[in-house]
Design a protein around this motif. Sequence first.
Motif, PDB file in Angstrom:
ATOM      1  N   ASN A  32       0.594  -1.236  -0.382  1.00  0.00           N
ATOM      2  CA  ASN A  32       0.000  -0.541  -0.067  1.00  0.00           C
ATOM      3  C   ASN A  32       0.992   0.974  -0.051  1.00  0.00           C
ATOM      4  OD1 ASN A  32      -2.549  -0.692  -0.086  1.00  0.00           O
ATOM      5  ND2 ASN A  32      -2.966  -1.792   1.948  1.00  0.00           N
TER       6      ASN A  32
ATOM      7  N   LYS B 196       2.234   1.954  -3.500  1.00  0.00           N
ATOM      8  CA  LYS B 196       1.131   2.206  -4.262  1.00  0.00           C
ATOM      9  C   LYS B 196       0.728   3.326  -4.269  1.00  0.00           C
ATOM     10  CE  LYS B 196      -2.898   0.355  -4.149  1.00  0.00           C
ATOM     11  NZ  LYS B 196      -4.273   0.738  -4.632  1.00  0.00           N
TER      12      LYS B 196
ATOM     13  N   GLU C 166      -8.762  -2.624  -3.934  1.00  0.00           N
ATOM     14  CA  GLU C 166      -7.761  -2.351  -2.796  1.00  0.00           C
ATOM     15  C   GLU C 166      -7.439  -3.335  -1.960  1.00  0.00           C
ATOM     16  OE1 GLU C 166      -5.546   0.178  -2.318  1.00  0.00           O
ATOM     17  OE2 GLU C 166      -6.800   1.338  -3.360  1.00  0.00           O
TER      18      GLU C 166
ATOM     19  N   GLU D  15      -5.602  -6.217  -5.171  1.00  0.00           N
ATOM     20  CA  GLU D  15      -5.157  -6.115  -5.638  1.00  0.00           C
ATOM     21  C   GLU D  15      -3.423  -7.157  -4.950  1.00  0.00           C
ATOM     22  OE1 GLU D  15      -4.987  -1.837  -5.359  1.00  0.00           O
ATOM     23  OE2 GLU D  15      -4.220  -2.015  -2.946  1.00  0.00           O
ATOM     24  N   HIS D  16      -4.072  -7.372  -3.840  1.00  0.00           N
ATOM     25  CA  HIS D  16      -2.812  -8.073  -2.634  1.00  0.00           C
ATOM     26  C   HIS D  16      -2.348  -9.610  -2.976  1.00  0.00           C
ATOM     27  CE1 HIS D  16      -1.896  -4.102  -0.763  1.00  0.00           C
ATOM     28  NE2 HIS D  16      -3.368  -3.993  -0.603  1.00  0.00           N
TER      29      HIS D  16
HETATM   30 MN   LIG Z   1      -4.853  -1.994  -0.629  1.00  0.00          MN
END
Ligand SMILES: [Mn+2]
Lengths: 218, 218
Positions: free
Chosen positions: B8, B11, B101, B104-105
Amino acid sequence: MHTLSEENYLKCIYRLWQDRGEKITPTAIAEWLGNNPASVVDMIRKLTDKQLIIYDKKKGVELTPQGQKDATLIVRRHRLWEVFLLEKLGYHWDEIHDIAEDLEHIKDATLADRLDKFLGFPEYDPHGDPIPKANGKMAKRHSITLADVKPGTHCRVAAVKDTTSAFLQYLQKLSISIGTKIQLVEKIQFDGSLVISIGGGERTTVSQKFGENILIDM
Amino acid sequence: MHTLSEENYLKCIYRLWQDRGEKITPTAIAEWLGNNPASVVDMIRKLTDKQLIIYDKKKGVELTPQGQKDATLIVRRHRLWEVFLLEKLGYHWDEIHDIAEDLEHIKDATLADRLDKFLGFPEYDPHGDPIPKANGKMAKRHSITLADVKPGTHCRVAAVKDTTSAFLQYLQKLSISIGTKIQLVEKIQFDGSLVISIGGGERTTVSQKFGENILIDM
DNA sequence: AAATAAAATTAGGCAAGACTAATTTTATTT
DNA sequence: AAATAAAATTAGTCTTGCCTAATTTTATTT
Ligand SMILES: [Mn+2]
Ligand SMILES: [Mn+2]
Ligand SMILES: [Mn+2]
Ligand SMILES: [Mn+2]
């Protein structure tokens, strides 16, 4: 809402409860998750505070109705994602479990239901496990294993218990998948090994442990 | 591999770097993530140790080539999941960002590429942002905003900068989406408010902040 | 019933990732 | 150039989720 760890413990307890009807002890949970029993005791306290489980030294760990419901929904997400990964993204059945292990924790009010619809409301996941519906209801799990039946019995692979890639790749090598017809030819007295005939073809010998991980239909 | 938090931060740094060419300070990062600057300083140390960023008090935070590459792949996953959620699961464009959110991980070597293929190799996400390719390359971002053009200009909404549901729902109320034609009729001297005509229809007045969040084509 | 083994629990600790409060450094005003 | 304000950093704390080692409880043997 629950943390990732809480969810993994919940799912583990649910799994142990479904599997064997046996008492669910801290040690059993620790073994399943590969954690230390001391850590399990910590988490038992947290889940008890959240009223998701009841722990009684005599009876072991039990899910409350709420705990049961929450666990079921995690399993629902896991199995739906497995179907998605296999059917839509073209993964093989030995690759999907680990990815679903993460995807199952994505929390959104409508995600599972939308995914369910998108996939055409599948009844079973790629390992033959029934997918819980939004209301928590689900088809009965198959419970008879290849190791349970009498020699001579013809049966059909309905599901696999173990979903590790070690086991699934072995199955692939033997050309066994969900739906494959198998005849149990003989049980070896000595160690429980099973002589089977796969799809009416050649005979192979597999271990008792192998047989206990194949759930069947007749 | 990186932790969820590391990703995070990466990004966020990538985003600030793309956005403004300005110096990326701990405070800027803290503000964007809603964290405390002290926490950011901790993480700057971690990312520096991992050689993903270089921090120079004068120049601020900069991504190393590796950091850039890793950040791009996270953005790739984010945008691909957004397309999936909108096109396949039927979510609205103001609902997808928060779910992506988390999605994406999810880390798997081939997941993003399979998803990309499944979606038909989309060029842009539902907010008009270009989707980086597997090799990290991506189409140029649109950079001119509605607030930048001269009164009288006819243009087309190419992308939105802000992806909060507050903004997206406002756009929906104004019947503006990617592709909508807009004419900038007048700029109000006093506070930068914009008088616009949407799809050749009625005139509306929007704030300068609004205009700065609409990226356009001509 | 004692002895022994196994299981459960407690105590104390560690790393990640956040925080608050205090301090130091840097920038901006006057 | 001083004074003041803002930004960055340090120090210390907290929670989560795990660990090891020690202890206590429970079960199994002898
Ligand atoms: Mn995230
Ligand atoms: Mn999991
Ligand atoms: Mn499965
Ligand atoms: Mn987007």
